[in-house]
Write a protein that holds these residues in place. Structure first.
Motif, PDB file in Angstrom:
ATOM      1  N   SER A 102       3.783  55.558  12.927  1.00 10.26           N
ATOM      2  CA  SER A 102       4.142  56.099  14.242  1.00 10.26           C
ATOM      3  C   SER A 102       4.760  54.985  15.073  1.00 10.26           C
ATOM      4  N   ASN A 103       5.882  55.285  15.715  1.00 12.74           N
ATOM      5  CA  ASN A 103       6.468  54.316  16.645  1.00 12.74           C
ATOM      6  C   ASN A 103       6.329  54.803  18.084  1.00 12.74           C
ATOM      7  N   ALA A 104       5.335  55.677  18.318  1.00 11.93           N
ATOM      8  CA  ALA A 104       5.177  56.299  19.640  1.00 11.93           C
ATOM      9  C   ALA A 104       4.893  55.271  20.730  1.00 11.93           C
ATOM     10  N   SER A 105       4.036  54.297  20.458  1.00 12.40           N
ATOM     11  CA  SER A 105       3.721  53.300  21.486  1.00 12.40           C
ATOM     12  C   SER A 105       4.931  52.395  21.745  1.00 12.40           C
ATOM     13  N   TYR A 106       5.700  52.117  20.707  1.00 11.63           N
ATOM     14  CA  TYR A 106       6.931  51.333  20.853  1.00 11.63           C
ATOM     15  C   TYR A 106       7.934  52.091  21.724  1.00 11.63           C
ATOM     16  N   GLU A 107       8.092  53.388  21.444  1.00  8.29           N
ATOM     17  CA  GLU A 107       9.005  54.193  22.250  1.00  8.29           C
ATOM     18  C   GLU A 107       8.509  54.325  23.684  1.00  8.29           C
ATOM     19  N   ALA A 108       7.180  54.355  23.861  1.00  5.44           N
ATOM     20  CA  ALA A 108       6.609  54.497  25.203  1.00  5.44           C
ATOM     21  C   ALA A 108       6.951  53.293  26.079  1.00  5.44           C
ATOM     22  N   ILE A 109       6.806  52.083  25.549  1.00 13.06           N
ATOM     23  CA  ILE A 109       7.107  50.912  26.384  1.00 13.06           C
ATOM     24  C   ILE A 109       8.604  50.796  26.623  1.00 13.06           C
ATOM     25  N   ASN A 110       9.425  51.210  25.657  1.00 11.27           N
ATOM     26  CA  ASN A 110      10.874  51.231  25.885  1.00 11.27           C
ATOM     27  C   ASN A 110      11.229  52.176  27.037  1.00 11.27           C
ATOM     28  N   ALA A 111      10.628  53.356  27.012  1.00 11.16           N
ATOM     29  CA  ALA A 111      10.893  54.349  28.064  1.00 11.16           C
ATOM     30  C   ALA A 111      10.379  53.862  29.413  1.00 11.16           C
ATOM     31  N   ALA A 112       9.203  53.214  29.410  1.00 14.25           N
ATOM     32  CA  ALA A 112       8.624  52.723  30.657  1.00 14.25           C
ATOM     33  C   ALA A 112       9.477  51.616  31.262  1.00 14.25           C
ATOM     34  N   GLU A 113       9.977  50.716  30.425  1.00 12.12           N
ATOM     35  CA  GLU A 113      10.823  49.630  30.926  1.00 12.12           C
ATOM     36  C   GLU A 113      12.133  50.177  31.478  1.00 12.12           C
ATOM     37  N   ALA A 114      12.682  51.182  30.816  1.00  7.47           N
ATOM     38  CA  ALA A 114      13.909  51.802  31.315  1.00  7.47           C
ATOM     39  C   ALA A 114      13.662  52.479  32.660  1.00  7.47           C
ATOM     40  N   LEU A 115      12.499  53.109  32.807  1.00  6.12           N
ATOM     41  CA  LEU A 115      12.136  53.767  34.065  1.00  6.12           C
ATOM     42  C   LEU A 115      12.009  52.750  35.196  1.00  6.12           C
ATOM     43  N   VAL A 116      11.365  51.622  34.916  1.00  3.86           N
ATOM     44  CA  VAL A 116      11.201  50.569  35.924  1.00  3.86           C
ATOM     45  C   VAL A 116      12.567  50.008  36.324  1.00  3.86           C
ATOM     46  N   ALA A 117      13.441  49.805  35.339  1.00  2.51           N
ATOM     47  CA  ALA A 117      14.776  49.285  35.639  1.00  2.51           C
ATOM     48  C   ALA A 117      15.559  50.247  36.520  1.00  2.51           C
ATOM     49  N   ARG A 118      15.307  51.545  36.335  1.00  4.95           N
ATOM     50  CA  ARG A 118      16.046  52.570  37.074  1.00  4.95           C
ATOM     51  C   ARG A 118      15.479  52.798  38.474  1.00  4.95           C
ATOM     52  N   THR A 119      14.154  52.707  38.637  1.00  8.16           N
ATOM     53  CA  THR A 119      13.518  53.078  39.912  1.00  8.16           C
ATOM     54  C   THR A 119      13.081  51.887  40.751  1.00  8.16           C
ATOM     55  N   GLY A 120      13.038  50.686  40.166  1.00 10.84           N
ATOM     56  CA  GLY A 120      12.704  49.500  40.941  1.00 10.84           C
ATOM     57  C   GLY A 120      11.227  49.367  41.254  1.00 10.84           C
ATOM     58  N   ASN A 121      10.930  48.571  42.282  1.00 11.32           N
ATOM     59  CA  ASN A 121       9.542  48.241  42.643  1.00 11.32           C
ATOM     60  C   ASN A 121       8.943  49.289  43.587  1.00 11.32           C
ATOM     61  N   LEU A 122       8.561  50.404  43.026  1.00  9.67           N
ATOM     62  CA  LEU A 122       7.945  51.454  43.843  1.00  9.67           C
ATOM     63  C   LEU A 122       6.545  51.015  44.280  1.00  9.67           C
ATOM     64  N   PRO A 123       6.129  51.366  45.490  1.00  4.99           N
ATOM     65  CA  PRO A 123       4.827  50.927  45.992  1.00  4.99           C
ATOM     66  C   PRO A 123       3.672  51.575  45.238  1.00  4.99           C
ATOM     67  N   VAL A 124       2.595  50.802  45.058  1.00  8.36           N
ATOM     68  CA  VAL A 124       1.386  51.304  44.422  1.00  8.36           C
ATOM     69  C   VAL A 124       0.704  52.274  45.384  1.00  8.36           C
ATOM     70  N   PRO A 125       0.294  53.475  44.949  1.00 14.73           N
ATOM     71  CA  PRO A 125      -0.414  54.408  45.823  1.00 14.73           C
ATOM     72  C   PRO A 125      -1.647  53.745  46.449  1.00 14.73           C
ATOM     73  N   LEU A 126      -1.902  54.039  47.713  1.00 13.32           N
ATOM     74  CA  LEU A 126      -2.991  53.377  48.446  1.00 13.32           C
ATOM     75  C   LEU A 126      -4.335  53.525  47.750  1.00 13.32           C
TER      76      LEU A 126
END
Length: 426
Positions: free
Chosen positions: A332-356
């Protein structure tokens, strides 16, 4: 000519003046040259890629300082060999001779116990240790030994350095200088060398011998035609290194233990560093197996540790066990794909604030500002779960991890569906 040493050996320099490259270390007023000229030589680790002159430099140092020179290879030497050399060094000291240099090639292949056996001799001043390694000594040399050594980094030879080596060989070698060699094109020679001086000279000699005439004209086409037919099938520093490790990884990923262990044997026969192989298995255990079989990562990690402790040649058995297990495992490469997707999301949305409600609240002021307010401590609820939002605003419901289609991750998928209902798309 067949009875002569290889050209690379015949052209090995015997002084700093004839040494190619590494001017940052042995050029005028450079740090290592100053140490050599002062005679106050520390124990050292020479770290650099293959064929840049680590062994040659150690030999030149011993000759210039008129020190006895002992040499061991970590591939075929053990604790017993080290102790025998140390005993000889102690005898020389008793007779008032110069402090010997102990050169250990590929010191990164020594196990911890083998490296430990060097400590006493270095501390007592029986030898000046010069270790050579192609691997980062911070990871491969025990801290106690590393702290007693200076680390000098050797660099790849430049194109200018390599061309000078060719010209010197054509001019000075007793055999080649008898021929008329014209180099019309040098690109293939340099590319096949991979920046390795030893390999460059071996290729040059092979090509000249292949011509079989007194007048030799070297072109890229002529080099590639003859080298591809005659060079060894595995080269740790060249293209075959990457081709074979690629075939090895893809065989494991493709669940073929038979092909995987064959490529393992090819690397072993070629002298590949076992720790390099073990590191690649660690990466593969997460990238290609992941949560389909979490034991794969545990076994790969244990393999890396065992190879580091046991040493060669027994480590080949441990590597074979790990390779055949990983190749036979569910994938399974699911965890590998997950971090790829997460990094792409961060690159696209930037430093969003942590919920209080999930922020840290170490001070009273932060608590008054609402940090951590209404956070639900999962363990305080039935089943150690209570639904709440963990994403920043605007990302709620984003699915990054999709469990793979295998028994282990199907169970994870069902659990996540039960907990989160329709929030995430499982």
């Amino acid at each position: 000519m067949a009875t002569l040493p290889p050209l690379a050996e015949r052209m090995r320099p015997e002084s700093l003046e004839g040494y190619s490259g590494q001017q940052h270390l042995i050029g005028p007023n450079a740090i290592l040259r100053k140490a050599i000229e002062s005679g106050n030589l520390p124990s050292m680790i020479l770290w650099g890629p293959p064929g840049v002159g680590k062994t040659t430099l150690a030999f030149i140092i011993s000759k210039q300082l008129q020190r006895p020179f002992f040499s061991l290879s970590a591939i075929n030497s053990g604790v017993k060999d080290v102790r025998e050399v140390i005993e000889k060094a102690a005898a020389l000291k008793n007779f008032g001779d110069n402090l010997p240099i102990l050169f250990i090639d590929e010191i990164h292949r020594f196990s911890k116990s083998q490296q430990d056996s060097l400590l006493g001799a270095v501390e007592r001043g029986l030898v000046t240790l010069i270790g050579a390694t192609t691997e980062n000594p911070s990871f491969e040399v025990i801290s106690a030994l590393l702290s007693r050594c200076q680390v000098y980094v050797l660099k790849h030879l430049s194109e200018t350095d390599l061309l000078e080596l060719i010209e010197r060989a054509l001019r000075e070698d007793s055999q080649i200088s008898q021929k008329t060699v014209t180099i019309k094109e040098h690109e293939a020679l340099l590319r096949l060398s991979g920046g390795d001086a030893r390999r460059l000279l071996n290729v040059l000699e092979l090509v000249i011998n292949a011509a079989g005439t007194q007048d030799v004209e070297i072109t890229n086409e002529f080099v590639l035609e003859h080298v591809q037919q005659n060079m060894a099938l595995y080269d740790k520093a060249g293209e075959q290194h990457y081709d074979i490790i690629s075939a090895f990884i893809k065989s494991i990923r493709g669940s073929d233990p038979n092909a995987a262990v064959y490529w393992l044997a090819r690397m072993i026969a070629g002298g590949e560093d076992p720790l390099f192989i073990a590191r690649r298995l660690l990466i593969l255990a997460s990238e290609d197996i992941g949560n389909a079989n979490p034991n794969a990562l545990l076994l790969a990690n244990n393999c890396f540790q065992a190879v580091n402790v046991i040493g060669w040649p027994e480590s080949r058995i441990i590597l074979s066990q790990t390779v055949t297990y990983l190749a036979s495992s569910a994938k399974s490469n699911a965890s590998y794909e997950a971090i790829n997707a997460a990094e792409a999301l961060v690159a696209r949305t930037g430093n969003l604030p942590v919920p209080l409600h999930i922020r840290n609240a170490p001070t009273k002021l932060m608590k008054n500002m609402g940090y951590g307010k209404e956070y639900k401590y999962a363990h305080a609820y039935e089943g150690n779960f209570e639904e709440q939002e963990y994403f920043p605003d605007g990302l709620s419901g984003t699915t990054l991890y999709q469990p793979g289609n295998n028994t282990s991750e199907q169970k994870l998928r069902e659990r996540l569906k039960m907990l989160w209902k329709n929030k995430y798309k499982y």
